[in-house]
Design an enzyme around this catalytic site. Structure first.
Site, PDB file in Angstrom:
ATOM      1  CG  MET A  31     -36.221 -41.495  11.591  1.00  0.00           C
ATOM      2  SD  MET A  31     -36.275 -43.109  12.398  1.00  0.00           S
ATOM      3  CE  MET A  31     -37.759 -43.820  11.691  1.00  0.00           C
ATOM      4  CB  CYS A 123     -36.906 -25.625   9.215  1.00  0.00           C
ATOM      5  SG  CYS A 123     -36.934 -27.134  10.180  1.00  0.00           S
ATOM      6  CB  CYS A 219     -44.717 -28.523   9.579  1.00  0.00           C
ATOM      7  SG  CYS A 219     -43.320 -27.676  10.356  1.00  0.00           S
TER       8      CYS A 219
HETATM    9  N1  LIG Z   1     -39.684 -33.120  13.072  1.00  0.00           N
HETATM   10  C1  LIG Z   1     -38.718 -33.746  12.417  1.00  0.00           C
HETATM   11  N2  LIG Z   1     -37.855 -34.546  13.059  1.00  0.00           N
HETATM   12  C2  LIG Z   1     -36.848 -35.179  12.415  1.00  0.00           C
HETATM   13  N3  LIG Z   1     -36.651 -35.065  11.095  1.00  0.00           N
HETATM   14  C3  LIG Z   1     -37.475 -34.288  10.397  1.00  0.00           C
HETATM   15  C4  LIG Z   1     -38.556 -33.589  11.003  1.00  0.00           C
HETATM   16  N4  LIG Z   1     -39.209 -32.911  10.036  1.00  0.00           N
HETATM   17  C5  LIG Z   1     -38.562 -33.172   8.887  1.00  0.00           C
HETATM   18  N5  LIG Z   1     -37.518 -33.997   9.091  1.00  0.00           N
HETATM   19  C6  LIG Z   1     -36.541 -34.521   8.096  1.00  0.00           C
HETATM   20  O1  LIG Z   1     -36.480 -33.653   6.983  1.00  0.00           O
HETATM   21  C7  LIG Z   1     -36.898 -34.352   5.800  1.00  0.00           C
HETATM   22  C8  LIG Z   1     -37.657 -33.425   4.895  1.00  0.00           C
HETATM   23  O2  LIG Z   1     -38.700 -32.837   5.634  1.00  0.00           O
HETATM   24  P1  LIG Z   1     -40.077 -32.444   4.949  1.00  0.00           P
HETATM   25  O3  LIG Z   1     -40.942 -31.855   6.016  1.00  0.00           O
HETATM   26  O4  LIG Z   1     -39.785 -31.690   3.739  1.00  0.00           O
HETATM   27  O5  LIG Z   1     -40.524 -33.899   4.655  1.00  0.00           O
HETATM   28  P2  LIG Z   1     -41.492 -34.776   3.894  1.00  0.00           P
HETATM   29  O6  LIG Z   1     -41.245 -34.746   2.423  1.00  0.00           O
HETATM   30  O7  LIG Z   1     -42.875 -34.596   4.396  1.00  0.00           O
HETATM   31  O8  LIG Z   1     -40.821 -36.138   4.444  1.00  0.00           O
HETATM   32  P3  LIG Z   1     -41.362 -37.236   5.412  1.00  0.00           P
HETATM   33  O9  LIG Z   1     -42.244 -38.096   4.539  1.00  0.00           O
HETATM   34  O10 LIG Z   1     -40.142 -37.945   5.905  1.00  0.00           O
HETATM   35  O11 LIG Z   1     -42.129 -36.509   6.506  1.00  0.00           O
HETATM   36  C9  LIG Z   1     -37.707 -35.531   6.315  1.00  0.00           C
HETATM   37  O12 LIG Z   1     -37.702 -36.589   5.379  1.00  0.00           O
HETATM   38  C10 LIG Z   1     -36.964 -35.875   7.577  1.00  0.00           C
HETATM   39  O13 LIG Z   1     -35.787 -36.621   7.304  1.00  0.00           O
END
Ligand SMILES: Nc1ncnc2c1ncn2[C@@H]1O[C@H](COP(=O)(O)OP(=O)(O)OP(=O)(O)O)[C@@H](O)[C@H]1O
Length: 381
Positions: A31, A123, A219
């Site tokens: 999450m 990552c 990020c």
């Molecule tokens: N810091 C974190 N801790 C836990 N899970 C992460 C983290 N960053 C990303 N994830 C997981 O990896 C997935 C994809 O990451 P990404 O950064 O591409 O997300 P996103 O499309 O912005 O999704 P979200 O809306 O969930 O942030 C996320 O949906 C989440 O399940």
């Protein structure tokens, strides 16, 4: 909401032979505090999984960047709020050291070498689907779930990785490096949905994050200025200044560091010339940046290294498939030849491609299926 030909949803509890043991199936949901992983958690908790939320703290966030990245205190707070509203346990795992070593140091070292890194792939490979997956299994989970827009087809003997149905959100490009064994342990519940559908579900579930903005591309780079970020981490000697030359050797100017350039770049070259110029190559050995006209960027193929294959060990001969050489862009037809050492791939495009960028991922598809991928070593002209 989901593709009917593909059983990409997690095994449904209604189908389970033994409901009593199935309801105990634990799933760790990664999450981030964003809407996608919130909905992922909501869906799985709603299906009766023993869902446990884990947020990874990956780096410390400068205060001005709060809410723009995945690990700011605001995001951890949002993830916790969603977990509370779903009545699932929630933990924060501190992976700052691993993230610095495996993602940030790789990111900077690629720029030092005149290459253009892809930290999201790193990552996924080293944090989410390695360290976090291992931790999840150690916690007794059967699966790790994330909010990625990609699908896993479980209908055959071995799981296959497929593109996400929402082509604007498809994140399969970032997932080519997953260990094949991991596919059986991963759930992507959003892969068959569009982003609009995900937001609708978030609203219906009343999730705090339903209207939350998309996270920014890289990020850990606060404010998006990755050149300034890299420059700060490079020592004076590592900045490699040099000359900007045309393909015929004409010197057009000087620059103060190769980390400021990416193959294919047009803007920010600081040159005036009678035609638009693009970066064609970067030579870290002497700091030279080679520029050329649009047509000079065309390549007939590429060589990829450190390949990971999801669909085969090593094919018997060349394969007709499609390749995607950058995240933004559609896969294009190509002929893929996997080397005697299968971590090397040789690719011939059906039509020449512009700006084949060393350091970026080349990901191979056959229709919906991700065959695997590797890291672009060099274009072939
Ligand atoms: N810091 C974190 N801790 C836990 N899970 C992460 C983290 N960053 C990303 N994830 C997981 O990896 C997935 C994809 O990451 P990404 O950064 O591409 O997300 P996103 O499309 O912005 O999704 P979200 O809306 O969930 O942030 C996320 O949906 C989440 O399940």
């Amino acid at each position: 909401m989901q593709s009917c030909s593909v059983d990409q949803r997690p095994p449904s509890l209604e189908d389970a032979d033994d409901i009593a043991s199935a309801v105990q199936d634990r799933v760790v949901v990664a999450m981030s505090g964003g809407v996608d992983s919130s909905v992922t958690a909501g869906i799985l908790a709603g299906e009766g999984y023993d869902a446990v939320g884990i947020a990874m703290r990956l780096y410390s966030t400068p205060q001005e960047s709060y809410t723009k990245s995945c690990c700011s205190p605001d995001d951890l707070f949002d993830a916790r709020t969603v977990a509370d509203s779903l009545s699932i346990p929630f933990y924060v795992a501190n992976y700052e050291d691993a993230f610095r070593e495996r993602v940030i140091e790789y990111f900077v070292s690629e720029y030092r070498r005149g290459r253009t890194p892809n930290p999201c792939v790193a990552c996924n490979d080293h944090l989410k689907f390695d360290i976090l997956l291992q931790r999840s299994l150690a916690l007794g989970a059967s699966y790790l779930a994330t909010g990625h827009f990609a699908r896993i087809d479980r209908s055959g003997d071995v799981p296959k990785l497929l593109r996400g149905v929402d082509r604007n959100k498809d994140q399969s490009y970032f997932l080519f490096g997953l260990p094949r064994e991991a596919l059986g342990r991963i759930l992507f519940p959003l892969g068959g949905m569009t982003k609009d559908e995900v937001r609708d579900i978030a609203r219906t579930m009343g999730l705090e994050t339903a209207e939350k903005a998309e996270s920014q591309e890289i990020c850990f780079v606060g404010g998006g200025d990755y050149k300034a970020f890299v420059a700060k981490l490079l020592s004076e000697q590592e900045r490699t200044p040099g000359r900007i030359v045309t393909t015929s050797g004409e010197v057009l100017g000087e620059h103060d560091g190769i980390h400021n350039f990416t193959v294919g770049q047009r803007r920010g070259l600081g040159l005036s010339y009678h035609e638009p110029l693009y970066v064609k190559a970067i030579r870290p050995e002497d700091g030279t940046v080679v520029v050329g006209g649009r047509d000079e960027l065309a390549a007939r193929g590429l060589v990829a290294e450190r390949c990971n294959w999801l669909s085969f060990d090593r094919p018997n001969g060349p394969i007709e498939c499609q390749v995607k050489i950058r995240y933004a862009g559609e896969p294009v037809p190509c002929l893929l030849t996997v080397g005697a050492d299968p971590t090397t791939a040789f690719v011939e495009f059906e039509e020449t491609q512009r700006a084949v960028t060393p350091g970026q991922a080349a990901v191979f598809y056959q229709g919906e299926e991700v065959l695997g991928g590797g890291w672009i070593e060099e274009p072939r002209s």
